[in-house]
Scaffold this active site. Structure first.
Site, short mmCIF file in Angstrom:
data_model
loop_
_atom_site.label_atom_id
_atom_site.label_comp_id
_atom_site.label_asym_id
_atom_site.label_seq_id
_atom_site.Cartn_x
_atom_site.Cartn_y
_atom_site.Cartn_z
N GLY A 480 0.98 -1.09 0.10
CA GLY A 480 0.09 0.20 -0.18
C GLY A 480 0.97 1.32 0.06
N GLY A 482 3.26 2.18 -1.81
CA GLY A 482 3.52 2.53 -3.19
C GLY A 482 4.91 2.35 -3.82
N ALA A 520 11.02 -1.54 8.52
CA ALA A 520 11.93 -0.55 8.39
C ALA A 520 11.88 0.72 7.77
CB ALA A 520 13.39 -1.17 8.65
N THR A 524 12.42 2.08 -0.24
CA THR A 524 12.69 2.76 -1.24
C THR A 524 14.39 3.10 -1.34
OG1 THR A 524 10.75 4.29 -1.09
CG2 THR A 524 12.77 5.56 -2.13
N ALA A 723 17.19 9.70 -1.97
CA ALA A 723 16.00 9.33 -1.14
C ALA A 723 16.42 8.67 0.16
CB ALA A 723 14.83 8.52 -1.72
N GLU A 728 7.42 4.85 8.02
CA GLU A 728 7.01 4.76 9.47
C GLU A 728 7.44 6.11 10.00
OE1 GLU A 728 8.36 0.85 11.23
OE2 GLU A 728 9.61 0.88 9.18
#
Ligand code: FES
Ligand code: FES
Lengths: 770, 160
Positions: A480, A482, A520, A524, A723, A728
Site C-alpha cells: 500500500g 507505493g 523498516a 525506497t 532518497a 514509518e
C-alpha cells in the site's frame, strides 16, 4: 529529472479500482481444504491433554494436528515460538490444535469437538510485575533458546532482552545540571488493524514441493522461517505474496503460515486455506508492544540538555522472537533527535501472558516519542525556557553527534521545526469559539533509523523485451505504501523510458530475486538502490554493444527516450530494442545475448555497534527526521478532543513521488491521531475485551482534521537520487504533538495514551480542586 | 435447506440455490467468483463488503442470500463499462485515493451510491456518507477529494 520527483499515478491503481487485484483471501484453488484453529481460553495454562478423537471422526475432516506434532521452535531473532502451543499455552487465544476439512463449517464444527484439559497457571499481566524476582516464569527454558548474539536474554527471568546504551558520564553530568527532573509515561498495546485480515494457503505436492500463498510483507523471510521450522529445503518451498491489504508491521513476520503448512503436509495435493476473522486479527496477529517509560533529564539554565537516563520496560507478550529487536531500536534511539553528551538507557523486553508483541509502524518510535516529546515540553515548562527554544538548542544539526556517537552527515531537524512552526502559526494564540471549548497547539519531533541487521541485502533484475519494454523483478512488496510505483519510476529514470513501458513483478520466491524484508522504511532506499543498479547494469551492457553498432566510444553514448544516442551527434541514434536480444553483426553472427540487468545492494560501511555500550561509528543506515504540529479543541464539558489541524514536515532526502508521499504522510497522521485519541487493546487478566470495530475505534473519514504536508529535502548521500525512508517515521510525532496541544489547551498533562474523555474530565476536576 | 433465488448482478440475471445462512458477500465471492467485495469483519463494521442493492449501498456481509430474490446488485466489477472506468474510478486513480486497495471497492460502491442519490454533496456530507467505510492506509483525505472532484465536475455522468 524526468520521472523521479513526479506525481506518477500508482502503477497498481487500475487493478485496485476494478476489483481485480488478487488478495490471498480471493484465491480459490481446486480441491481446497479449509482450516480452523482451536485456541486457548486461558492466558497461561498447562496443556494436560488434547483429545482429538471425536474431531477426526467427523465426516469431511481431513486432518487434525496439535503442538505435539511439530515441536521445533522458531523465531526471527530469538527462537522462542511454536506455531501451535507445546506444553503450555502462553496467551489467551494461542493456537493449541488445528483442523483441515472439506468446508469451513465442518472445520469449525470439528474444532468444537476437540477437548483440551488445562491446568491454569498464574499469569503475568503487567511487564513491571513480570520483571520481579517472584514472577511466574513464562519461558522457563529461556536459557536453552537459540538467539542471535546481539540480544541478551536473562535465563531464570521473564526478560528476553536487556539493551544498554552508555554514553559519557551521566552521574557527573546530572550533578552539574541546573535542573534534574524525571517523568514516567505509559503506552498500552494497540493493534495494527490492516483492513485485510491475515490469510494463507499452503499446498504440498507429492514431489515434496510446498507452495505457500501468504498475505505477507516479506516473502523471503517467511520462506526462511518456514524452511527452518519444518525442515523443508529452500528450493522446495515457494512463497507467493500477491496484493497485501495493509501490513503496518503485522504482516512482517510469520504467523498463520506456520499452521497451514503442517496441515498441508498431511493432506498432500490439497491446498489448505486459513483466513483470520477480525477477532483473530486482534488476538492472534501481532499487537504493538506496551511500554512503561521513565525519562530523567538533566538540563542547564541556558537550555542545554546535559544528561538523560531512560528506563524502558516493554510488555513483549507471550513470544518476543521479533519484539527483542524493537526493544533494541528503542534503546539506541532513546535520546530522540537531540545532541546529548551523556546518556544511560536500559531497555527491557519482558514476557507477559499478553498477545504477541511485534513490529508496528514506527518500530518502537511511536511509543518512545510519546514520552520523549512530551518530556521536552514538560521540562521546558519546569525550566521556563520555551519548548521551541529547547528544541532549537538541542536538536541535532549537521555535524552533531547521535546517541550512539555517530556524526550526523545531514540533518533536517531545524528546517522541519521552522516549517512546522510557521504552518501551524505556533506564535499566534488560538482563538476559542466558545468558553467551554478550549483550543491549543502542540509540536513534536521524531527520528527513526531502519532497525535492521547491518548486512541485509536487496536485489533486483530487469529484463528488456524484444520491443523495448521491460520487466522489473523485485521481492520488496507493495503493501500500500507505493513501492511498485516508486521503484518503477527509479528504473524509468535510469533508462529514460516511460514508466508504462516497465512492468514490475514482485513477491514470488521462485521467480523474483532476494529481498530481506519489506520493513523498516527501507524499501525506497534499499530496494530502490538495487533497482537503480540493475537498470544501470542493463544500460551499461546495452551501451557496450552499441559501441560496436554505432562506431562510438561508450562514453559518447547514452539512453534517451528509448534510443541509444550519440551525445555529440544526436542524429546518430538506434532504438534500444535493437539490443534486446544482443547484437547481430553484418556477417549474421550474434554477440551479447538478451539484455538483463542485475542490481544488488547492502548498506555501505554499516557496522555493528558495541554490544555493551551501544556506541558505534556507523551503526544504522540513515536517520529520518521530522516534525508534526497539531491544533486541537477540547470540550471541557464532554471531555472530547477534536483535532482541527495537523501539519507534517519531514526530511525525506528526495521525494520520488509527491502523490504517494502525500498519501503516506496523511495516512500516518490520521493513524497516529487514532492511537492517541481512541486506540487501546483493553486487556483484563490477559483477556482482550474489545476484539471488534465497535469497541476498538479507529479513525473514520468523519474524524479527520485539516492535513498539511510539507517537506525539507536534504539528500541522503547513499540513497537513490538522495532518497531515504519515510513510511514509518511520518507516523511517529503525531501522538505527542496532539498530547502537547491538549496540554497547552487545558493545562493538564496526559502521560498515558489514549487520552479519553474520562481522562480529560478527571484531570480538569483535579485541576479545579487545586 | 436451500432457497432458490433469482436476481441480477451487474445487470446479468443469476439463478441460484443458496443456503439460508449464507450472506450476499459469500454468494458473490464464493458462488459467483466476484471477489471485488472484501471481507474485513463479517459484522457490518468496516464497509469493505459494500455493494449496491436496488440503488442503495449495503453491507454484503449483513444481507442474507434468501433476501436476494428479485434484487439488482451492482459490484465493483460492474462499475466500468466496456473497459471504460467510471468517473469515480478515474478520480480515485488521479488522487491516489487508494494504497493497499483492500478498502477501495467498498469506498467506490458507497461513493457511487452517494453521488447517485445526490450528485453534488457538500464536503461534510461526503465525510459523513463514507464514514461507515474504514481505511487504515490513506487517512481519507484523498478519498474525500476524489469524490469531491467528481461531484464538482460531472453532471448526469458527463464531465462539465
Ligand atoms: S465485511 Fe461487511 S462490514 Fe466489514
Ligand atoms: S487503502 Fe488500505 S485500507 Fe484503504
Amino acid at each position: 529529472m524526468k520521472y523521479v520527483g513526479e506525481s506518477l499515478q500508482r502503477v497498481d491503481s487500475y487493478k485496485k479500482v476494478t476489483g481485480s487485484a488478487t488478495f490471498v483471501s480471493d484465491v480459490k484453488l481446486a480441491r481446497m481444504l479449509y482450516a480452523q484453529v482451536k485456541r486457548s481460553p486461558y492466558p497461561h495454562a498447562k496443556i494436560l491433554n488434547i483429545d482429538i478423537s471425536e474431531a477426526v471422526k467427523l465426516p469431511g475432516v481431513k486432518c487434525v494436528i496439535t503442538g505435539e506434532d511439530y515441536k521445533k521452535r522458531g523465531g526471527l531473532y530469538l527462537e522462542d515460538r511454536n506455531f501451535l502451543a507445546v506444553g503450555t499455552a502462553k496467551y489467551c487465544g494461542e493456537a493449541v490444535a488445528a483442523v483441515a476439512a472439506e468446508t469451513l463449517d465442518i472445520a469449525e464444527a470439528a474444532v468444537e469437538l476437540i477437548k483440551v484439559d488445562y491446568e491454569e497457571l498464574p499469569a503475568v499481566t503487567n511487564a513491571i510485575d513480570g520483571m520481579k524476582p517472584d514472577a511466574p516464569l513464562i519461558h522457563p527454558d529461556l536459557g536453552s533458546y537459540k538467539v542471535i548474539p546481539i540480544f541478551f536474554p536473562q535465563p531464570g527471568t521473564n526478560i528476553s532482552h536487556h539493551y544498554k546504551l552508555r554514553k559519557g558520564d551521566v552521574d557527573s553530568a546530572f550533578s552539574t545540571a541546573d535542573f534534574v527532573t524525571e517523568h514516567s509515561f505509559f503506552i498500552p498495546h494497540i493493534q495494527h488493524v490492516p483492513i485485510e485480515p491475515h490469510a494463507a494457503i499452503a499446498l504440498y505436492e507429492s514431489d515434496g514441493r510446498m507452495t505457500v500463498w501468504a498475505s505477507c510483507q516479506s516473502p523471503y523471510a517467511v520462506r526462511q522461517a518456514l524452511s527452518a521450522s519444518f525442515d523443508i529445503p529452500l528450493n522446495k518451498i515457494r512463497v507467493i505474496s500477491q496484493a497485501v491489504g495493509g501490513g503496518f508491521g503485522s504482516k512482517a513476520g510469520t504467523t498463520l503460515e506456520g499452521i497451514v503448512i503442517p496441515l498441508a503436509k498431511r493432506c498432500q495435493g490439497r491446498p489448505v486455506k486459513l483466513v483470520y476473522t477480525r477477532e483473530d486479527e486482534f488476538e492472534n496477529a501481532y499487537v504493538r508492544q506496551g511500554l512503561h517509560a521513565t525519562i530523567k533529564t538533566g538540563i542547564r539554565k541556558d537550555g542545554k540538555i546535559v544528561a538523560l537516563k531512560n528506563r524502558f520496560i516493554w510488555d513483549g507478550g507471550a513470544y518476543t522472537e521479533y519484539g527483542v529487536n524493537i526493544v533494541k531500536a528503542a534503546g539506541y534511539a532513546s535520546p530522540g533527535p537531540y545532541d546529548v553528551d551523556n546518556i544511560w538507557t536500559d531497555s527491557y523486553c519482558v514476557y507477559t501472558n499478553h498477545p504477541v508483541g511485534g513490529p508496528y509502524r514506527g518500530f518502537g518510535m511511536c511509543e518512545i516519542h510519546f514520552a520523549i516529546e512530551q518530556n521536552i515540553d514538560i521540562v521546558a515548562k519546569e525550566t521556563s525556557i520555551s519548548e521551541v527554544e529547547i528544541r532549537r538548542i538541542n536538536g541535532l544539526r549537521k555535524g552533531g553527534i547521535t546517541g550512539q556517537g555517530e556524526k550526523m552527515i545531514v540533518s533536517g531537524y531545524h528546517d522541519c521545526l521552522e516549517t512546522v512552526l510557521k504552518e501551524i502559526e505556533y506564535d499566534k494564540p488560538c482563538v476559542n469559539t466558545s468558553p467551554v471549548k478550549l483550543r491549543g497547539k502542540g509540536i513534536a519531533a521524531c527520528w527513526k533509523a531502519p532497525s535492521m541487521p547491518t548486512d541485509v541485502a536487496s536485489s533486483a533484475i530487469i529484463r528488456m523485451n524484444e520491443d523495448g519494454t521491460f520487466f522489473l523483478m523485485v521481492s520488496a512488496m507493495d503493501i500500500g505504501q507505493g513501492s511498485d510505483t516508486v521503484l518503477t519510476q527509479i528504473a524509468a529514470e535510469v533508462l529514460d523510458v516511460p514508466p508504462e513501458n516497465i512492468t514490475i513483478r514482485t513477491g514470488d520466491t521462485d521467480h523474483t530475486p532476494y529481498e530481506w524484508q519489506t520493513v523498516a522504511s527501507r524499501t525506497t532506499y534499499c530496494a530502490g538502490n538495487a533497482v537503480k543498479l540493475a537498470a544501470e547494469d542493463l544500460k551499461s551492457k546495452v551501451i557496450e554493444l552499441a559501441q560496436i553498432k554505432m562506431c562510438a566510444y561508450k562514453r559518447e553514448l547514452e539512453f534517451q527516450n528509448g534510443f541509444v544516442v550519440n551525445k555529440m551527434h544526436p542524429e546518430n541514434r538506434v532504438p534500444i530494442q535493437t539490443f534486446a536480444l544482443g547484437l547481430t553483426l553484418p556477417d549474421g553472427s550474434g554477440v551479447g545475448g538478451p539484455a538483463i540487468g542485475v542490481g544488488t545492494f547492502v548498506v555501505p560501511n554499516n557496522m555493528n555497534a558495541d554490544k555493551y555500550t551501544g556506541m558505534g561509528e556507523h551503526p544504522v543506515a540513515f536517520w529520518t527526521i521530522g516534525f508534526n504540529g497539531a491544533e486541537v479543541e477540547v470540550d471541557t464539558e464532554t471531555g472530547l478532543i477534536k483535532v482541527l489541524k495537523m501539519v507534517s514536515c519531514f526530511d525525506p532526502g528526495k521525494v520520488i513521488n509527491p502523490l504517494t508521499y502525500q498519501g503516506q504522510v496523511e495516512g500516518a497522521m490520521v493513524q497516529a491521531m487514532g492511537t492517541v485519541l481512541w486506540e487501546e487493546l483493553k486487556l483484563k487478566d490477559g483477556h482482550i475485551l474489545n476484539k471488534n470495530f465497535v469497541d476498538y475505534k479507529i479513525a473514520t473519514a468523519y474524524d479527520i482534521p485539516e492535513l498539511i504536508v510539507k517537506v525539507a529535502e536534504n539528500a541522503e548521500l547513499t540513497g537513490p537520487y538522495g532518497a531515504r525512508g519515510i513510511g514509518e517515521p511520518v507516523m511517529v510525532p503525531g501522538a505527542p504533538a496532539i498530547a502537547n496541544a491538549v496540554a497547552n489547551a487545558i493545562g493538564c498533562r496526559f502521560t498515558r495514551m489514549p487520552i479519553t474523555p474520562d481522562d480529560v474530565l478527571n484531570a480538569l476536576k483535579g485541576k479545579n480542586k487545586k | 435447506m436451500k432457497y432458490k433465488v433469482s436476481f441480477f448482478v451487474n445487470e446479468e440475471p443469476v439463478e441460484l440455490y443458496v443456503p439460508a445462512n449464507m450472506t450476499l458477500l459469500y454468494v458473490l465471492r464464493d458462488m459467483l467468483n466476484l471477489t471485488g467485495a472484501k471481507d474485513g469483519c463479517s459484522a457490518g463494521e468496516c464497509g469493505a463488503c459494500t455493494v449496491i442493492m436496488d440503488g442503495k449501498p449495503v453491507n454484503g456481509c449483513l444481507v442474507l442470500a434468501p433476501e436476494l430474490d428479485g434484487k439488482h446488485i451492482t459490484t465493483v466489477e460492474g462499475l466500468s463499462k466496456n473497459g471504460k472506468l467510471s468517473p469515480l474510478q478515474e478520480a480515485f486513480i488521479a488522487h491516489a485515493a487508494l494504497q493497499c486497495g483492500f478498502c477501495t471497492p467498498g469506498f467506490l460502491m458507497t461513493a457511487t451510491a452517494l453521488l447517485d442519490e445526490d450528485p453534488h454533496p457538500t464536503r461534510e456530507q461526503i465525510m459523513k456518507g463514507i464514514s461507515g467505510n474504514l481505511c487504515r492506509c490513506t487517512g481519507y483525505k484523498s478519498i474525500i477529494e476524489a469524490i469531491e472532484d467528481v461531484a464538482s465536475h460531472y453532471e448526469g455522468g458527463k464531465r462539465i
